[in-house]
Design an enzyme around this catalytic site. Structure first.
Site: not given
Length: 417
Positions: A22, A115-116
């Site tokens: 993350d 974003d993860e």
């Protein structure tokens, strides 16, 4: 500085080895790359307008209670003096670079947001070393090549890996081996368990169950008697860290949509028409990028008093053309009474949303009709021509940017002209 917790523990080979990466305050840290003078300050990434919501906030701003999806007006009240940074167009590029680094480790990557991602390291450890070493190498590459911080959790399931990455923030790494999963879970509040929302949490606490350890003291049959068969079984499994979900490298989207919140409530036909057209073009371009087309649309309408309605909008034939979708949506809004024949709204609108559903492969094609002649009847032949024009526009956008070419309907003339 990476923090290794239980990092030397060896995950047994008979268990899957799942990593969750993350990015830390991703949107904020991408903006800091071009504005390093703001580092260490209270930063809120959002469009600076009365109707905006927070996209992200720096950890300095989060200490004041600012969080994503919070109304910007409220965030400013909670965090006076924060610097508001307008979102840029760089996030997707950095996201692609991060995912490319992960795919250099293995192709078993499941991107779950910009974003993860989850990464299945089960096979990679045979040739690349320990899970912690592999994860640290990925984090080092992201830090050195992109100058962005990230956090990682590693365990034998997606749920625990995700919890561990959250616990390692910011800029840390946490390995939870199978033998210590229960030890990891027991002190946590039950509200931290995946799938436990506010209502379920309130019911659990009313029963005197505040921690995961307390939850494990109850039998499956008792939980099912209180929460139902499925929810009771889910609580029982989550409290014990049981999560059999595999890493899915390809996830087929079942729908694609976009929403627009007006800066002020609107009733005028021109503003509504432009917003609908822009939304349709956005959704259609997403469909074309994914080589998909839609058989039906769903509409979301929010009025000035916050009443929100959802309505279906059928299409005459499958399409990936924004123009065809626009004609169908405007016709349906009139038929439902949300717009009059002139295109004005009898009730002021705050938000409009359009979602493409019943998606199918665009290679399935479209059966052409012989008798229909009106575009508002979603004629496939007309749709094909518009689709070709929009595909040409896609190629121009790819070369010159999305502002290089716009339909005339979306060009707003200067005031007074």
């Amino acid at each position: 500085m990476a923090v290794h917790r239980n990092g030397d523990a060896v995950l047994r080979s008979r268990h899957p080895i799942i990593m969750h990466l993350d990015m830390d305050a991703f949107f904020v840290n991408v903006e800091l790359l071009s504005r390093p003078e703001l580092r260490g300050q209270k930063i809120i990434v959002a469009r600076d307008s009365p109707r905006s919501v927070v996209l992200s906030a720096s950890y300095e701003a989060r200490r004041y209670g600012v969080g994503s999806a919070m109304p910007l007006v409220r965030a400013k009240q909670m965090c006076p003096g924060a610097t508001i940074v307008e979102p840029s167009a760089h996030y997707r590029d950095y996201s692609v670079w991060v995912m490319d680094i992960l795919r250099d480790i293995t192709d078993r990557v499941e991107q779950v947001s910009v974003d993860e991602a989850f990464v299945d390291l089960t096979g990679a450890v045979r040739t690349q070393g320990s899970p912690a070493a592999i994860a640290q190498k990925a984090r080092d590459r992201i830090a050195h090549e992109l100058n962005l911080p990230s956090s990682v959790g590693i365990s034998s399931s997606k749920f625990i890996a995700k919890m561990a990455s959250t616990g390692s923030k910011p800029n840390g790494l946490w390995v939870v081996p199978p033998s210590r999963v229960q030890e990891f879970l027991d002190p946590l509040p039950v509200g931290k368990l995946w799938g436990v929302g506010k209502k379920s949490n309130a019911v659990l606490e009313s029963l005197g169950i505040h921690t995961v350890k307390q939850l494990t003291e109850y039998e499956l049959s008792w939980l099912q008697s209180k929460f139902g068969q499925a929810a009771g079984a889910h609580l029982y499994a989550m409290a014990r860290g049981v999560d059999p979900r595999p890493v899915v490298t390809h996830r087929e989207e079942k729908s694609m949509g976009a929403e627009h919140t007006f800066s002020v409530d609107v009733t005028e036909s021109e503003q509504i028409s432009q917003a609908v057209y822009n939304l349709c073009l956005k959704v259609a371009r997403r469909l074309r990028i994914a080589n998909r087309q839609t058989r039906t649309l769903s509409l979301k309408i929010r009025f000035s008093d916050f009443e929100t309605l959802a309505r279906a909008c059928p299409l005459g034939a499958p399409t990936a053309s924004g123009k065809v979708m626009y004609e169908a949506v405007m016709k349906q809004l009139r038929q439902l009474g949300f717009l009059d024949q002139a295109g004005d709204a009898p009730r002021a609108l705050r938000l409009l949303g359009i979602r493409a559903e019943k998606l199918e492969d665009s290679a399935a094609g479209v059966q052409l009709a012989l008798l229909e002649t009106s575009l508002t009847q979603s004629v496939p032949e007309a749709g094909v021509h518009w689709l070709e024009a929009e595909e040409t526009m896609d190629r121009i956008h790819a070369k010159f940017g999305s502002k290089g070419l716009l339909p005339a309907r979306l060009l707003t003339p200067p005031k007074g002209e």
